[in-house]
Each structure stands twice: as structure tokens, then as C-alpha cells.
Design an enzyme around this catalytic site. Structure first.
Site, PDB file in Angstrom:
ATOM      1  N   LYS A   1      -6.553  -9.571  -6.047  1.00 11.84           N
ATOM      2  CA  LYS A   1      -7.720  -9.848  -5.227  1.00 11.84           C
ATOM      3  C   LYS A   1      -8.891  -8.960  -5.649  1.00 11.84           C
ATOM      4  CE  LYS A   1      -9.109  -9.852  -0.338  1.00 11.84           C
ATOM      5  NZ  LYS A   1      -8.682  -9.538   1.044  1.00 11.84           N
TER       6      LYS A   1
ATOM      7  N   LYS B   1       0.805  -1.218   0.000  1.00  9.81           N
ATOM      8  CA  LYS B   1       0.000   0.000   0.000  1.00  9.81           C
ATOM      9  C   LYS B   1       0.843   1.274   0.000  1.00  9.81           C
ATOM     10  CE  LYS B   1      -4.098  -2.009   2.185  1.00  9.81           C
ATOM     11  NZ  LYS B   1      -5.057  -1.941   3.315  1.00  9.81           N
TER      12      LYS B   1
ATOM     13  N   LYS C   1     -12.744  -3.111  -4.415  1.00  9.48           N
ATOM     14  CA  LYS C   1     -13.887  -2.246  -4.662  1.00  9.48           C
ATOM     15  C   LYS C   1     -14.035  -1.959  -6.153  1.00  9.48           C
ATOM     16  CE  LYS C   1     -11.194   1.838  -3.356  1.00  9.48           C
ATOM     17  NZ  LYS C   1     -11.133   3.003  -2.471  1.00  9.48           N
TER      18      LYS C   1
END
Length: 327
Positions: A192, A111, A195
């Protein structure tokens, strides 16, 4: 009774990965265990966010829990920031964990990669996650594959704390779903499912219509050799579809793969199975979301119950560390 803790960030639209990887298991576990389920909104502060959007998504995530079958009368459902003990225990955990441990967290590396400015909270949030779990003396923590490292840190910190300051925390165990622990993006099967803003055609939202679900599954990336077999390394797209079919029908992956010799029928049957599974969830979501005041009241009740447990654990930890109690 075995106690379970789990939480989900209000980070975007709820999707199939949330349902198969977490919510569905939560709904089943609540009838067998003493379950604490949490919207972990404090974790949502570790990246850039819009305050109004965070507030809206926090409520929507709670509605998603209920739509998936989580019953407030059967478990403890609450919002993380409504129980101040989470933030307070997190500091005690930060003073127990090491810089080296936190710097090795894979999710922080992913991240923060390429960013000029990274919030300190993104680096330390595994300590907050550990506090979330340890506050409730959780024996069992449902986690996806990508969260196993954080749970191992939680276990290590709990053992270290107990060794240094005396027996204080329950050391939790991981509970990983046998199937669909990590639902992958339909368009980018190496990533993965996340959103929908990041990959609208690769993510099946819980509120998608049957037509939208069918279209996304039909357009899912596979490969060109046409052979139906489970091979995540060489056939990640097809393997993802086989995993989804197995998870939503309760069959083994081998059974699913043996039932098809072409991709088209597999996609058609998977779309039908997903529509059938998610239809009731969408209907319940619409019902619950029509009364936000009732949802707020349910969350208030859950926070009060959660605080009753969390306050005792925090007091135990503070006493063990030698912090002077208020007179």
C-alpha cells in the site's frame, strides 16, 4: 440524517492514497451526511514517535483535510485527544471485546512482526478505533480495504454490548470507495502507498510539484510484456496505474484499459490527470498552512461540538454497564 465518522492518523506526509481513499470522499459526503472527521492522534502513540513531530504532523493533517475540500462549517472537524471521551469509552470497549478477537487483527500481526518490544496499545487500538466510531452514533464509516476487519470488530462489539447491557450503540455499516480504496506504491505495487520516507519514488505526496508527479508516474514499475490489461495478480504495477486513472477521471477501469495499447501514453495521461486534480489541493494547503492559529481555533470549535455528542454516548454506555454516576 445519516451520520458518518472517519479519521486519519498523523503518521507522515499526506499522499495520493489519503486523498483518493479518504479525503476526496469526505469532501463529497459532507454535503449529504452529518459528518464527523477526526485526526486520530492517540492512535499515533502505538508506535515509536517524536513528540514534537507528532504535534506538527497533527496540525499538518488537519490542514490536509481542509486543503482537500473539507469545510468546518459543513462538518465537525477535530483532534481525537481533544475529546477525552474517546479514551474513556475505549476502556469500556476493551472490557467487552475478547483477547482472541484482538489477537486476530491482521494489522497488529503485520506491525508487530519481528519486533522485540511491542506496545500494549498496538494490540488494543482496535478497541479505541471502535470507541471512536461508536461515540458518535455513526451509521456509515468510510474505510479502505485494510480497515474492514476493524469495522467488523466494531460491529461485533456493539452488538455484544447491546445484547448484554441493553440498546446503547448504533451498529455502523462500512462505506468502501468503488475505486482507489487501496492505492498501491508505484515502485512496490504489492504494498500500500505509505509515507514517502519508506518509498520516496513510489509515493505521490499531496504537495509534490507537477514535475515530481510526472517523474514518479513515468518511473512507475510495470512489466515487460507490453499488453495493457487489468490483471492485479499478474500485472500489479500496471493494474495500479489503471485503477488510479479510473479513480481520478471517474471512468471505469475497463474503459481506461481499452483506451491504451502502450504503457507510455497511459503514464503520460495519468501524470497530467493527477497534476490537474492535485493542483488546487496544493494551493489550498499553502493558503491554510500560513495561518496555524486559525486552524487551531477551528479545531477547538470542532472539539467542543464533538464533545457535546460524545459525552452523551459515554454517559449512556456507563449507565448501561452499571457504573455509579457522580453525585
Amino acid at each position: 440524517m445519516t451520520r458518518v465518522f472517519s479519521g486519519v492518523q498523523p503518521s507522515g506526509a499526506l499522499h495520493l492514497g489519503n486523498y483518493l481513499g479518504a479525503f476526496r470522499q469526505w469532501a463529497a459526503d459532507q454535503w449529504e451526511f452529518d459528518c464527523f472527521y477526526c485526526v486520530v492522534d492517540l492512535h499515533g502513540l502505538t508506535v515509536e514517535f517524536d513528540p514534537a513531530d507528532l504535534r506538527r504532523r497533527t496540525l499538518e493533517t488537519a490542514v490536509g483535510f481542509l486543503a482537500a475540500g473539507v469545510e468546518p462549517e459543513q462538518c465537525t472537524l477535530f483532534v481525537q485527544s481533544h475529546v477525552h471521551e474517546h479514551a474513556e469509552l475505549a476502556w469500556l470497549i476493551e472490557c467487552t471485546a475478547s483477547f482472541g478477537e484482538l489477537s486476530r487483527m491482521t494489522q497488529f500481526k503485520e506491525k508487530s512482526h519481528g519486533r522485540e518490544s511491542v506496545k500494549a496499545g498496538l494490540f488494543t487500538y482496535p478497541a479505541l478505533m471502535a470507541a471512536d466510531i461508536l461515540l458518535y452514533d455513526a451509521d456509515r464509516v468510510p474505510v479502505g480495504d485494510d480497515q474492514r476487519q476493524h469495522l467488523e470488530l466494531t460491529r461485533d462489539v456493539a452488538l455484544r454490548f447491546n445484547h448484554r447491557y441493553g440498546e446503547t450503540f448504533v451498529v455502523p455499516e462500512a462505506a468502501v470507495p468503488r475505486q482507489a480504496a487501496r492505492v498501491m506504491d508505484l515502485q512496490h505495487p504489492g504494498s500500500k502507498m505509505s509515507k514517502s520516507a519508506e518509498s520516496p519514488q513510489g509515493t505521490i505526496d499531496l504537495l509534490d510539484t507537477p514535475e515530481q508527479i510526472a517523474q514518479k508516474v513515468r518511473r512507475a514499475v510495470t512489466d515487460t510484456d507490453g499488453e495493457v490489461r487489468y490483471d492485479p495478480e499478474h500485472k500489479p504495477g500496471l493494474s495500479n496505474l489503471l485503477e488510479l486513472m479510473a479513480a481520478v477521471t471517474g471512468r471505469s477501469i475497463d474503459d481506461v484499459a481499452a483506451a491504451y495499447d502502450r504503457y507510455g501514453p497511459l503514464k503520460a495521461d495519468l501524470a497530467e490527470a493527477l497534476v490537474e486534480a492535485l493542483g488546487p489541493v496544493r494551493e489550498r494547503y499553502e493558503t491554510y498552512s500560513s495561518d496555524p492559529a486559525e486552524i487551531t481555533a477551528l479545531l477547538d470549535q470542532g472539539a467542543e461540538k464533538a464533545a457535546g455528542v460524545a459525552s452523551k454516548t459515554l454517559a449512556r454506555a456507563k449507565d448501561a454497564m452499571g457504573l455509579l454516576p457522580r453525585g
